[in-house]
Enzyme design. Structure first.
Site, PDB file in Angstrom:
ATOM      1  N   GLY A  12       0.800  -1.227   0.000  1.00  0.00           N
ATOM      2  CA  GLY A  12       0.000   0.000   0.000  1.00  0.00           C
ATOM      3  C   GLY A  12       0.832   1.275   0.000  1.00  0.00           C
ATOM      4  O   GLY A  12       0.521   2.229  -0.722  1.00  0.00           O
ATOM      5  N   ASN A  13       1.918   1.286   0.793  1.00  0.00           N
ATOM      6  CA  ASN A  13       2.691   2.529   0.926  1.00  0.00           C
ATOM      7  C   ASN A  13       3.532   2.859  -0.308  1.00  0.00           C
ATOM      8  O   ASN A  13       4.131   3.918  -0.382  1.00  0.00           O
ATOM      9  CB  ASN A  13       3.574   2.494   2.185  1.00  0.00           C
ATOM     10  CG  ASN A  13       4.716   1.493   2.072  1.00  0.00           C
ATOM     11  OD1 ASN A  13       4.531   0.403   1.527  1.00  0.00           O
ATOM     12  ND2 ASN A  13       5.874   1.864   2.565  1.00  0.00           N
ATOM     13  N   LYS A 130     -13.775  -9.435   5.269  1.00  0.00           N
ATOM     14  CA  LYS A 130     -12.797  -8.437   4.820  1.00  0.00           C
ATOM     15  C   LYS A 130     -13.427  -7.047   4.853  1.00  0.00           C
ATOM     16  O   LYS A 130     -14.395  -6.768   4.141  1.00  0.00           O
ATOM     17  CB  LYS A 130     -12.339  -8.793   3.393  1.00  0.00           C
ATOM     18  CG  LYS A 130     -11.471  -7.753   2.743  1.00  0.00           C
ATOM     19  CD  LYS A 130     -10.094  -7.691   3.353  1.00  0.00           C
ATOM     20  CE  LYS A 130      -9.316  -6.519   2.775  1.00  0.00           C
ATOM     21  NZ  LYS A 130      -8.084  -6.235   3.506  1.00  0.00           N
ATOM     22  N   LYS A 215      -3.907  -9.281  -2.173  1.00  0.00           N
ATOM     23  CA  LYS A 215      -2.976  -9.123  -3.290  1.00  0.00           C
ATOM     24  C   LYS A 215      -1.709  -9.979  -3.138  1.00  0.00           C
ATOM     25  O   LYS A 215      -1.126 -10.398  -4.134  1.00  0.00           O
ATOM     26  CB  LYS A 215      -2.629  -7.642  -3.523  1.00  0.00           C
ATOM     27  CG  LYS A 215      -1.703  -6.990  -2.518  1.00  0.00           C
ATOM     28  CD  LYS A 215      -0.287  -6.853  -3.033  1.00  0.00           C
ATOM     29  CE  LYS A 215       0.593  -6.079  -2.092  1.00  0.00           C
ATOM     30  NZ  LYS A 215       0.513  -6.316  -0.662  1.00  0.00           N
ATOM     31  N   LYS A 277       1.168 -12.552   3.995  1.00  0.00           N
ATOM     32  CA  LYS A 277       2.429 -12.515   3.229  1.00  0.00           C
ATOM     33  C   LYS A 277       3.221 -13.803   3.452  1.00  0.00           C
ATOM     34  O   LYS A 277       3.742 -14.402   2.510  1.00  0.00           O
ATOM     35  CB  LYS A 277       3.270 -11.289   3.633  1.00  0.00           C
ATOM     36  CG  LYS A 277       2.580  -9.974   3.301  1.00  0.00           C
ATOM     37  CD  LYS A 277       3.468  -8.790   3.615  1.00  0.00           C
ATOM     38  CE  LYS A 277       2.658  -7.506   3.696  1.00  0.00           C
ATOM     39  NZ  LYS A 277       1.874  -7.180   2.497  1.00  0.00           N
TER      40      LYS A 277
HETATM   41  P1  ADP Z   1       1.131  -3.918   2.658  1.00  0.00           P
HETATM   42  O1  ADP Z   1       2.454  -3.244   2.575  1.00  0.00           O
HETATM   43  O2  ADP Z   1       0.990  -4.990   1.638  1.00  0.00           O
HETATM   44  O3  ADP Z   1       0.001  -2.952   2.687  1.00  0.00           O
HETATM   45  P2  ADP Z   1       0.515  -4.531   5.440  1.00  0.00           P
HETATM   46  O4  ADP Z   1       0.608  -3.109   5.852  1.00  0.00           O
HETATM   47  O5  ADP Z   1      -0.811  -5.169   5.454  1.00  0.00           O
HETATM   48  O6  ADP Z   1       1.183  -4.727   4.027  1.00  0.00           O
HETATM   49  O7  ADP Z   1       1.476  -5.454   6.329  1.00  0.00           O
HETATM   50  C1  ADP Z   1       2.820  -5.155   6.550  1.00  0.00           C
HETATM   51  C2  ADP Z   1       3.010  -4.660   7.969  1.00  0.00           C
HETATM   52  O8  ADP Z   1       2.868  -5.733   8.888  1.00  0.00           O
HETATM   53  C3  ADP Z   1       4.371  -4.125   8.308  1.00  0.00           C
HETATM   54  O9  ADP Z   1       4.534  -2.808   7.864  1.00  0.00           O
HETATM   55  C4  ADP Z   1       4.403  -4.251   9.830  1.00  0.00           C
HETATM   56  O10 ADP Z   1       3.948  -3.055  10.413  1.00  0.00           O
HETATM   57  C5  ADP Z   1       3.391  -5.328  10.135  1.00  0.00           C
HETATM   58  N1  ADP Z   1       3.887  -6.536  10.812  1.00  0.00           N
HETATM   59  C6  ADP Z   1       3.120  -7.321  11.575  1.00  0.00           C
HETATM   60  N2  ADP Z   1       3.800  -8.363  12.047  1.00  0.00           N
HETATM   61  C7  ADP Z   1       5.055  -8.274  11.579  1.00  0.00           C
HETATM   62  C8  ADP Z   1       6.219  -9.096  11.713  1.00  0.00           C
HETATM   63  N3  ADP Z   1       6.213 -10.201  12.429  1.00  0.00           N
HETATM   64  N4  ADP Z   1       7.349  -8.674  11.098  1.00  0.00           N
HETATM   65  C9  ADP Z   1       7.358  -7.552  10.360  1.00  0.00           C
HETATM   66  N5  ADP Z   1       6.277  -6.746  10.189  1.00  0.00           N
HETATM   67  C10 ADP Z   1       5.123  -7.099  10.784  1.00  0.00           C
HETATM   68 MG    MG Z   2      -0.646  -1.569   4.343  1.00  0.00          MG
END
Ligand code: ADP
Ligand code: MG
Length: 314
Positions: A12-13, A130, A215, A277
């Site tokens: 997303g970022n 969701k 995704k 992931k």
């Molecule tokens: P996306 O980048 O696809 O939008 P998300 O924001 O849903 O992904 O998920 C990624 C986030 O998950 C990371 O930025 C972190 O804040 C969080 N996270 C949760 N658990 C963990 C972990 N065990 N190790 C690393 N990051 C983690």
């Molecule tokens: Mg995100």
């Protein structure tokens, strides 16, 4: 020598940043920045398919549809997802074309609006969970259930939101076309927002479903379906960690498939963020993939040189 094929999943970022107003000029600027590392991979000669999230964008399309109720034709979620695949694909494609132009790299870039096969009996269709779109008060949410048949649930302490099915992706409908393009050096933007979920009926025809697909899960299926060696999941953190966000946080450089399964079971990877992931990584490696790297957008090029990120291999 055969070029290495990778699927790069943009988090997303890569496109929208929490700390700034979500405008299209900002999205173009962020996307251009985010593609720097990807351009380095292209320079290194990788064949690539690029996938991306669409959470805020599809939420906004659905919001506009609701605001226009009775005034403009209603759009079901499947069309909203396809619209974001096209619109965001256009933006990513143009940003990447411009970047390659500036770097004098001659490679074609194309966007493929992607459909993804799901099981018509996927449990999430009967029990959607969701969250999607705006937050509402409990009263508003109840009204939407009565008037529009929405299923709503409480999302943390921020309010009530609509929930939709998020079925497990099984197969990419356009996989053969995407594979031909990628093998011929075309950079393909595909499975945006996870792609549009579709069911295959008994006569073989397809029918769209109003839901969304994760995704990262769709990216793992795409990577398998086009025979990629590497799945690169780009997010906000540089490394996956154990005991994330606690005083005992331990960042991981390299883990095996077996360790990934164990740590997942131990609860290190929450469902709404790192969980899917890691599950996608496991699925890709089980299906014959060679390597998964989870890292930040800034570290993508370093990560393939084994200088950053978390690598997961068999
Ligand atoms: P996306 O980048 O696809 O939008 P998300 O924001 O849903 O992904 O998920 C990624 C986030 O998950 C990371 O930025 C972190 O804040 C969080 N996270 C949760 N658990 C963990 C972990 N065990 N190790 C690393 N990051 C983690
Ligand atoms: Mg995100």
């Amino acid at each position: 020598m055969k070029k290495k094929t990778a699927v790069v999943a943009l988090g997303g970022n890569a496109i929208t940043r929490q700390e700034e107003e979500d405008t299209i000029p900002h999205q173009f600027r962020n996307t251009t920045q985010s593609l720097s590392g990807v351009a380095e991979l292209i320079k290194d000669g990788y064949n690539l398919a690029i996938t991306h999230g669409n959470g805020p964008q599809v939420g906004n399309v659905i919001y506009r549809v609701e605001l226009a109720r009775g005034k403009a034709p209603y759009l079901p979620i499947q069309i909203c997802v396809a619209d974001t695949e096209g619109g965001m694909g256009y933006m990513i494609e143009q940003c990447l074309r411009n970047k390659l132009k500036q770097e004098n790299i001659t490679r074609e870039v194309v966007t493929v609006v992607t459909q993804v096969i799901v099981n018509k009996d996927d449990p999430s269709i009967k029990n959607p969970s969701k969250f999607i779109g705006q937050f509402y008060s409990e009263e508003e949410a109840e009204n939407f259930t009565k008037e529009r048949g929405w299923i709503v649930k409480k999302d943390s302490n921020r309010g009530w939101r609509r929930v939709v099915p998020s079925p497990i992706p099984l197969e990419i409908v356009e996989k053969d076309s995407i594979k031909v393009l990628v093998e011929n050096g075309v950079i393909v933007i595909a499975a945006g927002g996870g792609g549009v979920p579709v069911c295959r009926k008994e006569d073989g025809t397809l029918e769209g479903l109003d839901g969304v697909i994760d995704k990262d899960r769709a990216s793992a299926v795409l990577a398998r379906d086009i025979g990629a060696e590497l799945l690169l999941i780009l997010t906000e953190v540089e490394k996956v960690a154990l005991n994330y966000d606690t005083p005992y946080q331990k960042n991981l450089d390299k883990i095996t498939l077996e360790q990934a399964r164990e740590y997942l079971k131990e609860g290190h990877f929450p469902e709404g963020s790192m969980g899917p992931k890691i599950e996608s990584a496991i699925q890709f490696l089980e299906a014959g993939g060679k390597e998964v790297i989870i890292t930040s957008i800034a570290k993508v090029h370093e990560s393939v040189k084994r200088k950053a990120g978390t690598r997961i291999t068999k």
